[in-house]
Design a protein around this motif. Structure first.
Motif, PDB file in Angstrom:
ATOM      1  N   VAL A   1      82.846 -24.598  -0.113  1.00  0.00           N
ATOM      2  CA  VAL A   1      83.005 -25.946  -0.654  1.00  0.00           C
ATOM      3  C   VAL A   1      82.220 -26.940   0.191  1.00  0.00           C
ATOM      4  O   VAL A   1      82.384 -26.990   1.417  1.00  0.00           O
ATOM      5  CB  VAL A   1      84.483 -26.378  -0.702  1.00  0.00           C
ATOM      6  CG1 VAL A   1      84.608 -27.851  -1.117  1.00  0.00           C
ATOM      7  CG2 VAL A   1      85.268 -25.488  -1.662  1.00  0.00           C
ATOM      8  N   MET A   2      81.357 -27.716  -0.454  1.00  0.00           N
ATOM      9  CA  MET A   2      80.732 -28.875   0.166  1.00  0.00           C
ATOM     10  C   MET A   2      81.539 -30.105  -0.235  1.00  0.00           C
ATOM     11  O   MET A   2      81.771 -30.320  -1.427  1.00  0.00           O
ATOM     12  CB  MET A   2      79.292 -29.071  -0.329  1.00  0.00           C
ATOM     13  CG  MET A   2      78.271 -28.136   0.250  1.00  0.00           C
ATOM     14  SD  MET A   2      76.582 -28.596  -0.267  1.00  0.00           S
ATOM     15  CE  MET A   2      76.569 -28.033  -1.970  1.00  0.00           C
ATOM     16  N   HIS A   3      81.926 -30.919   0.729  1.00  0.00           N
ATOM     17  CA  HIS A   3      82.696 -32.116   0.401  1.00  0.00           C
ATOM     18  C   HIS A   3      81.818 -33.169  -0.261  1.00  0.00           C
ATOM     19  O   HIS A   3      82.181 -33.759  -1.276  1.00  0.00           O
ATOM     20  CB  HIS A   3      83.352 -32.684   1.657  1.00  0.00           C
ATOM     21  CG  HIS A   3      84.310 -33.793   1.377  1.00  0.00           C
ATOM     22  ND1 HIS A   3      83.894 -35.087   1.105  1.00  0.00           N
ATOM     23  CD2 HIS A   3      85.662 -33.810   1.300  1.00  0.00           C
ATOM     24  CE1 HIS A   3      84.955 -35.851   0.883  1.00  0.00           C
ATOM     25  NE2 HIS A   3      86.043 -35.097   0.994  1.00  0.00           N
ATOM     26  N   ARG A   4      80.687 -33.470   0.342  1.00  0.00           N
ATOM     27  CA  ARG A   4      79.644 -34.372  -0.169  1.00  0.00           C
ATOM     28  C   ARG A   4      80.015 -35.862  -0.152  1.00  0.00           C
ATOM     29  O   ARG A   4      79.243 -36.682  -0.633  1.00  0.00           O
ATOM     30  CB  ARG A   4      79.195 -33.980  -1.592  1.00  0.00           C
ATOM     31  CG  ARG A   4      78.651 -32.564  -1.694  1.00  0.00           C
ATOM     32  CD  ARG A   4      77.807 -32.359  -2.916  1.00  0.00           C
ATOM     33  NE  ARG A   4      78.536 -32.592  -4.163  1.00  0.00           N
ATOM     34  CZ  ARG A   4      78.010 -32.422  -5.363  1.00  0.00           C
ATOM     35  NH1 ARG A   4      76.749 -32.040  -5.500  1.00  0.00           N
ATOM     36  NH2 ARG A   4      78.729 -32.614  -6.451  1.00  0.00           N
ATOM     37  N   ASP A   5      81.158 -36.219   0.421  1.00  0.00           N
ATOM     38  CA  ASP A   5      81.474 -37.641   0.571  1.00  0.00           C
ATOM     39  C   ASP A   5      82.351 -37.871   1.798  1.00  0.00           C
ATOM     40  O   ASP A   5      83.310 -38.641   1.754  1.00  0.00           O
ATOM     41  CB  ASP A   5      82.167 -38.179  -0.686  1.00  0.00           C
ATOM     42  CG  ASP A   5      82.160 -39.710  -0.756  1.00  0.00           C
ATOM     43  OD1 ASP A   5      81.282 -40.326  -0.110  1.00  0.00           O
ATOM     44  OD2 ASP A   5      83.018 -40.275  -1.438  1.00  0.00           O
ATOM     45  N   LEU A   6      81.997 -37.226   2.896  1.00  0.00           N
ATOM     46  CA  LEU A   6      82.739 -37.429   4.133  1.00  0.00           C
ATOM     47  C   LEU A   6      82.396 -38.795   4.725  1.00  0.00           C
ATOM     48  O   LEU A   6      81.234 -39.171   4.811  1.00  0.00           O
ATOM     49  CB  LEU A   6      82.406 -36.323   5.135  1.00  0.00           C
ATOM     50  CG  LEU A   6      82.933 -34.928   4.777  1.00  0.00           C
ATOM     51  CD1 LEU A   6      82.290 -33.878   5.662  1.00  0.00           C
ATOM     52  CD2 LEU A   6      84.451 -34.883   4.896  1.00  0.00           C
ATOM     53  N   LYS A   7      83.423 -39.528   5.134  1.00  0.00           N
ATOM     54  CA  LYS A   7      83.278 -40.858   5.716  1.00  0.00           C
ATOM     55  C   LYS A   7      84.648 -41.254   6.254  1.00  0.00           C
ATOM     56  O   LYS A   7      85.670 -40.610   5.929  1.00  0.00           O
ATOM     57  CB  LYS A   7      82.798 -41.868   4.664  1.00  0.00           C
ATOM     58  CG  LYS A   7      83.684 -41.942   3.416  1.00  0.00           C
ATOM     59  CD  LYS A   7      83.091 -42.883   2.372  1.00  0.00           C
ATOM     60  CE  LYS A   7      83.947 -42.908   1.100  1.00  0.00           C
ATOM     61  NZ  LYS A   7      83.379 -43.811   0.076  1.00  0.00           N
TER      62      LYS A   7
ATOM     63  N   ALA B   1      74.725 -28.597   5.026  1.00  0.00           N
ATOM     64  CA  ALA B   1      74.262 -29.429   6.138  1.00  0.00           C
ATOM     65  C   ALA B   1      74.409 -30.916   5.816  1.00  0.00           C
ATOM     66  O   ALA B   1      74.455 -31.745   6.731  1.00  0.00           O
ATOM     67  CB  ALA B   1      72.806 -29.113   6.475  1.00  0.00           C
ATOM     68  N   VAL B   2      74.493 -31.272   4.517  1.00  0.00           N
ATOM     69  CA  VAL B   2      74.700 -32.690   4.171  1.00  0.00           C
ATOM     70  C   VAL B   2      76.041 -33.183   4.709  1.00  0.00           C
ATOM     71  O   VAL B   2      76.176 -34.356   5.091  1.00  0.00           O
ATOM     72  CB  VAL B   2      74.609 -32.926   2.643  1.00  0.00           C
ATOM     73  CG1 VAL B   2      73.228 -32.546   2.120  1.00  0.00           C
ATOM     74  CG2 VAL B   2      75.701 -32.182   1.886  1.00  0.00           C
ATOM     75  N   ASP B   3      77.030 -32.305   4.745  1.00  0.00           N
ATOM     76  CA  ASP B   3      78.331 -32.684   5.303  1.00  0.00           C
ATOM     77  C   ASP B   3      78.233 -32.923   6.809  1.00  0.00           C
ATOM     78  O   ASP B   3      78.901 -33.809   7.358  1.00  0.00           O
ATOM     79  CB  ASP B   3      79.374 -31.595   5.044  1.00  0.00           C
ATOM     80  CG  ASP B   3      79.868 -31.580   3.606  1.00  0.00           C
ATOM     81  OD1 ASP B   3      79.633 -32.556   2.875  1.00  0.00           O
ATOM     82  OD2 ASP B   3      80.507 -30.570   3.224  1.00  0.00           O
ATOM     83  N   MET B   4      77.394 -32.123   7.481  1.00  0.00           N
ATOM     84  CA  MET B   4      77.282 -32.262   8.926  1.00  0.00           C
ATOM     85  C   MET B   4      76.622 -33.584   9.308  1.00  0.00           C
ATOM     86  O   MET B   4      76.981 -34.192  10.320  1.00  0.00           O
ATOM     87  CB  MET B   4      76.514 -31.076   9.518  1.00  0.00           C
ATOM     88  CG  MET B   4      77.139 -29.717   9.199  1.00  0.00           C
ATOM     89  SD  MET B   4      78.930 -29.671   9.466  1.00  0.00           S
ATOM     90  CE  MET B   4      79.030 -30.040  11.207  1.00  0.00           C
ATOM     91  N   TRP B   5      75.653 -34.036   8.504  1.00  0.00           N
ATOM     92  CA  TRP B   5      75.064 -35.353   8.743  1.00  0.00           C
ATOM     93  C   TRP B   5      76.150 -36.426   8.617  1.00  0.00           C
ATOM     94  O   TRP B   5      76.231 -37.340   9.450  1.00  0.00           O
ATOM     95  CB  TRP B   5      73.933 -35.625   7.758  1.00  0.00           C
ATOM     96  CG  TRP B   5      73.346 -37.006   7.907  1.00  0.00           C
ATOM     97  CD1 TRP B   5      73.829 -38.166   7.371  1.00  0.00           C
ATOM     98  CD2 TRP B   5      72.195 -37.364   8.682  1.00  0.00           C
ATOM     99  NE1 TRP B   5      73.048 -39.234   7.748  1.00  0.00           N
ATOM    100  CE2 TRP B   5      72.045 -38.771   8.552  1.00  0.00           C
ATOM    101  CE3 TRP B   5      71.272 -36.641   9.444  1.00  0.00           C
ATOM    102  CZ2 TRP B   5      70.994 -39.462   9.172  1.00  0.00           C
ATOM    103  CZ3 TRP B   5      70.233 -37.338  10.068  1.00  0.00           C
ATOM    104  CH2 TRP B   5      70.107 -38.725   9.923  1.00  0.00           C
TER     105      TRP B   5
END
Length: 306
Positions: A147-153, A205-209
């Motif tokens: 699962v990629m979250h894609r909106d971590l903040k 890797a988008v989540d890690m950024w």
């Protein structure tokens, strides 16, 4: 606010597909609304008390049925085993009149951004290290389960009364592998360069950024990359990161000198290294959640603030 009682019943199978494990009797569960947590285009989120069990929960009310992002969130959460760093889904149901849909979730005290404003002081270095470790545990769990979250903040990282840290809001999440993905997904200030470039074959890797941008925000007590358009956002990132890390380190050190009370002022070389590894411009070289959890920064001993 005044108390309102919600009687929740079973959702039609068409909402989510397949057999559901929701209530069969509309009167099985009733909730007393305690307070409004937030309001947005999707509807309203309340804190509520289950009349039968006495448990406090969070209830999202949506007019006209569940929106696609809520359906995705429920689907993702129902597919995952329980984890202490992931919010718990409890129930999806319709109101007694059948005109509104509700999603019942585990209740948490606040999120990182709202709690920072409420407490009126920056997070301390030892707090940030704890928060980052818990966030990374949750992200590693998601990535291990495809699962990629894609909106971590910060707004999507919740805090509990007993120091629990849980990732929430899976409405933009996606399962992988499954390319091509939707381009430009997420919240602008936390979007990785590849997302801003319109890539459709990106990785987790988008989540890690986004984790790196969140770490920087906690350390600086402000958003690191804060622009008002995708074009300006990518320009800001390129300017800061090119040549690699020189301007980033300079900006962080200037921030530390200007605001010595913030955590950035006491960040160790190991902490800088982890932040740089999370904010690596090239996604193939960006650190993974598992490797980040094993980083030397988490092995350093911090002084307990007095």
């Amino acid at each position: 606010m005044g108390t309102k009682c919600l009687g929740l019943g079973v959702l039609p199978k068409a909402y989510l597909g397949g057999e559901q494990d929701f209530q069969k009797d509309p009167d099985d569960e009733e909730y007393d609304i305690l307070d409004e947590i937030s309001r947005g285009s999707f509807g309203v989120v309340y804190s509520a008390r289950n009349e039968r069990s006495g448990e406090t929960v969070a209830i999202k009310e949506e007019v006209g049925g569940l929106c696609p992002s809520t359906v995705m969130e429920i689907s993702i959460l129902k597919s995952l085993p329980p984890h202490p760093c992931i919010i718990t889904f409890k129930q999806a149901a319709e109101g007694a009149d059948g005109g509104r849909a509700y999603v019942v979730m585990e209740h948490m005290m606040s999120d990182l951004r709202r709690w920072r404003l409420k407490r009126r002081k920056p997070y301390a270095p030892i707090e940030i290290k704890y928060l980052m470790e818990e966030i990374l545990k949750g992200v590693a769990f998601l990535h291990d389960h495809g699962v990629m979250h894609r909106d971590l903040k910060p707004e999507n990282i919740l805090l509990g009364h007993n120091s629990e840290v849980k990732i929430c809001d899976f409405g933009l999440s996606a399962r992988f592998p499954g390319q091509p993905y939707s381009p430009g997904v997420g919240t602008l200030w936390y979007m990785a360069p590849e997302l801003l470039h319109g890539s459709r074959d990106y990785t987790c890797a988008v989540d890690m950024w986004a984790v790196g941008a969140t770490m920087a925000e906690l350390l600086l007590d402000r958003v690191l990359f804060r622009e008002d358009s995708e074009c300006h956002q990518i320009w800001r990132i390129r300017w800061t990161m090119n040549p690699p890390f020189n301007f980033l380190r300079r900006e962080l050190k200037l921030a530390a000198a200007e605001a010595p009370a913030t955590a950035i002022a006491s960040l160790t070389p190991a902490g800088f290294d982890l932040l740089e590894s999370l904010l690596e411009y090239q996604p193939e070289y960006r650190i993974t959640a598992k490797d980040a959890l094993n980083h030397a920064w988490f092995q350093e001993l911090d002084a307990i603030p007095t």
